[in-house]
Design a protein around this motif. Sequence first.
Motif, PDB file in Angstrom:
ATOM      1  N   ASP A  85     -41.367 -15.450  17.623  1.00 48.63           N
ATOM      2  CA  ASP A  85     -40.175 -15.482  18.468  1.00 48.63           C
ATOM      3  C   ASP A  85     -38.986 -16.021  17.684  1.00 48.63           C
ATOM      4  O   ASP A  85     -38.003 -16.487  18.255  1.00 48.63           O
ATOM      5  CB  ASP A  85     -40.413 -16.337  19.718  1.00 48.63           C
ATOM      6  N   ASP A  86     -39.094 -15.984  16.347  1.00 49.69           N
ATOM      7  CA  ASP A  86     -38.019 -16.403  15.456  1.00 49.69           C
ATOM      8  C   ASP A  86     -37.768 -17.902  15.457  1.00 49.69           C
ATOM      9  O   ASP A  86     -36.745 -18.354  14.944  1.00 49.69           O
ATOM     10  CB  ASP A  86     -36.670 -15.720  15.771  1.00 49.69           C
TER      11      ASP A  86
ATOM     12  N   ALA B 203     -17.559  -3.716  25.049  1.00 50.56           N
ATOM     13  CA  ALA B 203     -18.734  -4.324  25.675  1.00 50.56           C
ATOM     14  C   ALA B 203     -19.978  -3.532  25.318  1.00 50.56           C
ATOM     15  O   ALA B 203     -19.982  -2.320  25.329  1.00 50.56           O
ATOM     16  CB  ALA B 203     -18.571  -4.341  27.187  1.00 50.56           C
ATOM     17  N   GLU B 204     -21.026  -4.225  24.998  1.00 51.60           N
ATOM     18  CA  GLU B 204     -22.290  -3.544  24.708  1.00 51.60           C
ATOM     19  C   GLU B 204     -23.016  -3.334  26.007  1.00 51.60           C
ATOM     20  O   GLU B 204     -23.175  -4.273  26.780  1.00 51.60           O
ATOM     21  CB  GLU B 204     -23.148  -4.442  23.832  1.00 51.60           C
ATOM     22  N   GLU B 205     -23.450  -2.123  26.239  1.00 52.14           N
ATOM     23  CA  GLU B 205     -24.201  -1.881  27.462  1.00 52.14           C
ATOM     24  C   GLU B 205     -25.612  -2.396  27.272  1.00 52.14           C
ATOM     25  O   GLU B 205     -26.206  -2.172  26.228  1.00 52.14           O
ATOM     26  CB  GLU B 205     -24.286  -0.388  27.730  1.00 52.14           C
ATOM     27  N   PRO B 206     -26.134  -3.064  28.292  1.00 53.03           N
ATOM     28  CA  PRO B 206     -27.518  -3.508  28.130  1.00 53.03           C
ATOM     29  C   PRO B 206     -28.439  -2.303  27.985  1.00 53.03           C
ATOM     30  O   PRO B 206     -28.226  -1.278  28.619  1.00 53.03           O
ATOM     31  CB  PRO B 206     -27.818  -4.275  29.420  1.00 53.03           C
ATOM     32  N   ILE B 207     -29.440  -2.446  27.135  1.00 57.22           N
ATOM     33  CA  ILE B 207     -30.389  -1.358  26.928  1.00 57.22           C
ATOM     34  C   ILE B 207     -31.317  -1.321  28.129  1.00 57.22           C
ATOM     35  O   ILE B 207     -31.860  -2.346  28.539  1.00 57.22           O
ATOM     36  CB  ILE B 207     -31.168  -1.609  25.623  1.00 57.22           C
ATOM     37  N   ASP B 208     -31.490  -0.144  28.705  1.00 50.06           N
ATOM     38  CA  ASP B 208     -32.350  -0.059  29.881  1.00 50.06           C
ATOM     39  C   ASP B 208     -33.565   0.829  29.628  1.00 50.06           C
ATOM     40  O   ASP B 208     -33.714   1.425  28.559  1.00 50.06           O
ATOM     41  CB  ASP B 208     -31.553   0.410  31.102  1.00 50.06           C
TER      42      ASP B 208
ATOM     43  N   HIS C 103     -33.746 -10.778  27.070  1.00 46.05           N
ATOM     44  CA  HIS C 103     -34.728 -11.468  26.239  1.00 46.05           C
ATOM     45  C   HIS C 103     -35.140 -10.641  25.039  1.00 46.05           C
ATOM     46  O   HIS C 103     -36.059 -11.009  24.314  1.00 46.05           O
ATOM     47  CB  HIS C 103     -35.966 -11.834  27.081  1.00 46.05           C
ATOM     48  N   SER C 104     -34.465  -9.516  24.833  1.00 44.06           N
ATOM     49  CA  SER C 104     -34.750  -8.641  23.686  1.00 44.06           C
ATOM     50  C   SER C 104     -36.217  -8.281  23.609  1.00 44.06           C
ATOM     51  O   SER C 104     -36.840  -8.383  22.554  1.00 44.06           O
ATOM     52  CB  SER C 104     -34.328  -9.333  22.375  1.00 44.06           C
ATOM     53  N   TYR C 105     -36.759  -7.867  24.725  1.00 47.98           N
ATOM     54  CA  TYR C 105     -38.191  -7.575  24.775  1.00 47.98           C
ATOM     55  C   TYR C 105     -38.460  -6.196  25.366  1.00 47.98           C
ATOM     56  O   TYR C 105     -37.847  -5.818  26.360  1.00 47.98           O
ATOM     57  CB  TYR C 105     -38.890  -8.644  25.636  1.00 47.98           C
TER      58      TYR C 105
ATOM     59  N   TYR D 253     -35.004  -7.135  18.792  1.00 54.05           N
ATOM     60  CA  TYR D 253     -36.022  -6.742  19.753  1.00 54.05           C
ATOM     61  C   TYR D 253     -37.451  -7.056  19.338  1.00 54.05           C
ATOM     62  O   TYR D 253     -37.853  -6.818  18.204  1.00 54.05           O
ATOM     63  CB  TYR D 253     -35.918  -5.243  20.063  1.00 54.05           C
ATOM     64  N   LYS D 254     -38.231  -7.573  20.290  1.00 53.33           N
ATOM     65  CA  LYS D 254     -39.663  -7.782  20.104  1.00 53.33           C
ATOM     66  C   LYS D 254     -40.359  -6.645  20.846  1.00 53.33           C
ATOM     67  O   LYS D 254     -40.061  -6.387  22.005  1.00 53.33           O
ATOM     68  CB  LYS D 254     -40.106  -9.127  20.696  1.00 53.33           C
TER      69      LYS D 254
END
Lengths: 329, 158
Positions: free
Chosen positions: A286-287, B31-36, B73-75, B109-110
């Motif tokens: 998790d860095d 603005a960056e759009e959240p990745i969906d 949470h970049s997941y 991203y994880k």
Amino acid sequence: MDFLEGNLELRERQRLEGHTDRVWSLAWNPATGVCGIPAMLASCSGDKTVRIWQQGPSGSWDCSAVLEDNHTRTVRSCAWSPSGKLLATASFDATTAIWECVGGDFECVATLEGHENEVKSVSWDASGSLLATCGRDKTVWIWEMQPGNEFECVSVLQGHTQDVKMVQWHPFMEVLVSVSYDNSVKIWAEDGDSDDWHCVQTLNEASSGHTSTVWAVSFNSNGDRMATCSDDLTLKIWDTSAKASETSGSSCGSWRHLCTISGYHDRTIFSVNWSRDGVIASGAADDAIRLFFESKDNSVDVPSYKLLLKKEKAHDMDVKLSAMESKGT
Amino acid sequence: MVTGLINANPIVYERKERRVRSAPTDIDEYAEEPIDQLEIFDHIRDIKDPEHPYSLEELKVVTEDSVEVNDRHSYVRVTFTPTVEHCSMATVIGLCLRVKLLRSLPSRYKVDVRIAPGTHATEAAVNKQLNDKERVAAALENPNLLEMVNECLAPTFA
């Protein structure tokens, strides 16, 4: 220093750039950083090279050498001999190269072949005469250094049922620990009578061991405890009653589970390192880097470890650390 | 090399109609759009199956719902369903998913890639390999495997 008092902080001093692919491992040269000798660090990478970094008089780090044109695949792990004169590098190309430092230049003086596929870890014993390697072929090899930088394979240790991720010698005993994708930790020692190396103990789920891949192991400076980390999101502390004077095989197999540090990590813990001061550092997917210390005020007999600090986003990506320094992938 | 195909007669599904994204009313260019979920599915739906000339979407190996994402949470987790329970291509498909997402998503991203529970004979073993970073890295250094993966990913970069 009482680590449990006060605010601790982990600050990045410098970012070492140069590798063109992920950095898998690094190692501090044990003969440097003291008595006026500038500190030296080796890093190895997916770019198939090893870089040597030295701290200059101004305190900043520069790359002093690049060990290239040798390994043909990722260099996964590196380790300095106790004298600091030799560097062993283990690679996915199934070989382990031995480099000698001669006046700042590095020359490959030996290539150890034998593993069937990726070598994942290499470790020198305290005397500097034995080297251990391990890999995806499920074996652990022990090599003995002969005069003239010749290396002879002394034993091929079978026993793990899967990929062996790391090997680490005990800080002063001729005892070797290996950790594996088969979720177990194995202790290896020489049989007093026959000089045969064999597995004296296996720490698996039944012995309160890990329930998924064990990635790394680190001994404390006393050599009476070791920490292991795993994909099962826990760190486990083990201790032994074996004394330094008892070097026979039977007493080396008395490791028992002391405690489990759980609930602090939510992704694979790739790396663990026990510093001379007793701080246990973990590097995870998790860095983040987390530091733990044994908490002394305890009404219970079993020791417990407290989280000292968590450094988030220590790297842009997963962290693997070595001897209180870390690098990202 | 196995001469017969593992699954000679896969069931082929119709491709879902692609939703056209409507233009946002407030246009904040920076603005960056959240990745969906749909964006991630768009990255993987056209990956070609290693054995058949059909996409993972057409074979229902992945669906929009098989993608779970939490952008904050970049997941992301992708759960895929091999066409047959004994499919030995499962690890290759899993690798293709990993590589495509690695190349398409921000490095923060994880990614977790898993087989849908109950759909494969050696699900635990495959999942363990796919989520072992070192095993994945070593596998992708194998030129034959890398070539196979790149062939499967070719339609997605068109």
